[in-house]
Design an enzyme around this catalytic site. Sequence first.
Site, PDB file in Angstrom:
ATOM      1  N   ASN A   1       0.602  -1.332   0.159  1.00 13.60           N
ATOM      2  CA  ASN A   1      -0.403   0.070  -0.162  1.00 13.60           C
ATOM      3  C   ASN A   1       0.473   0.891  -0.248  1.00 13.60           C
ATOM      4  OD1 ASN A   1      -1.669   2.257   0.833  1.00 13.60           O
ATOM      5  ND2 ASN A   1      -3.056   0.433   1.632  1.00 13.60           N
ATOM      6  N   LYS A   2       0.861   1.959  -0.920  1.00 14.33           N
ATOM      7  CA  LYS A   2       1.646   3.237  -1.183  1.00 14.33           C
ATOM      8  C   LYS A   2       0.629   4.184  -0.388  1.00 14.33           C
ATOM      9  CE  LYS A   2       4.199   1.838  -5.367  1.00 14.33           C
ATOM     10  NZ  LYS A   2       3.664   0.637  -5.862  1.00 14.33           N
TER      11      LYS A   2
ATOM     12  N   LYS B   1      -0.260   3.832   2.764  1.00 16.36           N
ATOM     13  CA  LYS B   1       0.720   3.645   4.126  1.00 16.36           C
ATOM     14  C   LYS B   1       2.309   3.721   3.585  1.00 16.36           C
ATOM     15  CE  LYS B   1      -2.354  -0.522   5.179  1.00 16.36           C
ATOM     16  NZ  LYS B   1      -2.363  -1.850   5.676  1.00 16.36           N
TER      17      LYS B   1
ATOM     18  N   ASP C   1      -1.287  -4.076   9.953  1.00 11.12           N
ATOM     19  CA  ASP C   1      -2.448  -4.192  10.042  1.00 11.12           C
ATOM     20  C   ASP C   1      -3.882  -3.576  10.550  1.00 11.12           C
ATOM     21  OD1 ASP C   1      -4.426  -6.569   7.752  1.00 11.12           O
ATOM     22  OD2 ASP C   1      -4.960  -6.848   9.923  1.00 11.12           O
ATOM     23  N   SER C   2      -4.611  -3.132   8.976  1.00 11.00           N
ATOM     24  CA  SER C   2      -5.680  -1.576  10.097  1.00 11.00           C
ATOM     25  C   SER C   2      -7.101  -2.541  10.089  1.00 11.00           C
ATOM     26  CB  SER C   2      -4.980  -0.683   9.552  1.00 11.00           C
ATOM     27  OG  SER C   2      -3.691   0.144   9.679  1.00 11.00           O
TER      28      SER C   2
ATOM     29  N   ARG D   1      -2.709   5.009  12.513  1.00 10.25           N
ATOM     30  CA  ARG D   1      -1.587   4.658  11.994  1.00 10.25           C
ATOM     31  C   ARG D   1      -0.217   5.382  12.784  1.00 10.25           C
ATOM     32  NH1 ARG D   1      -2.837   4.686   7.651  1.00 10.25           N
ATOM     33  NH2 ARG D   1      -2.816   2.065   7.776  1.00 10.25           N
TER      34      ARG D   1
END
Length: 191
Positions: free
Chosen positions: A11-12, A14, A71-72, A179
Amino acid sequence: MEMEIIFFTTNKNKVKEIKELATAEAKEITIEHREYDYPELQLEEIESVARESAKYMKEKKAIKEPFFLEDSGLLIHALNGFPGPFSAFVFDKIGNEGILKLMVDKRGEERKATFKTVVAFCKSPQKAPLLFVGVAEGKIAEMMRGEGGFGYDPLFEFEGAGKTFAEMSTEEKNEVSHRSMAFRELLNYLS
Ligand code: IMP
């Protein structure tokens, strides 16, 4: 202490958030992004998903250098924490429009939601993954708002801000997001 840590994710968005945060707050730590699509187990807790993914990288992929992944998930209170650990699957299947439909009869307090990130960090192959948790409290907006961010960002109105995450710059989101909280916990541990 100078340190390089690998961040495994595909995931760019993130990567952008974490790199900006590290540049602003931890100049001695370099984040090296590695694109690796590890299999995500569908477990009932976000913590377990992060832990098992880190173990997979450490044991099956034999990663020896310090690394982390995360992980979210979005937990909607009126839906008993749904979609939680199934957030990626639900987003792919029904998207933000589908979530809005599920929330159509929910008003005020009933729209409360928590965004959660669990960072799993492995210092060395001998050590079990360490988990760092961050949460952001907010509510599901009545409609999608904002052009920034990704995923559920247009729906997640951060508590007290009157703005969705998609209406914030990366810098603003990093001040308060789930995050950033989890990653700051990791930075605290490392320092
Ligand atoms: P995962 O951590 O990549 O499994 O993310 C689960 C789901 O939540 C995916 O659909 C992501 O796009 C979404 N997601 C993860 N983090 C965020 C965020 O910070 N904002 C909005 N959506 C997110």
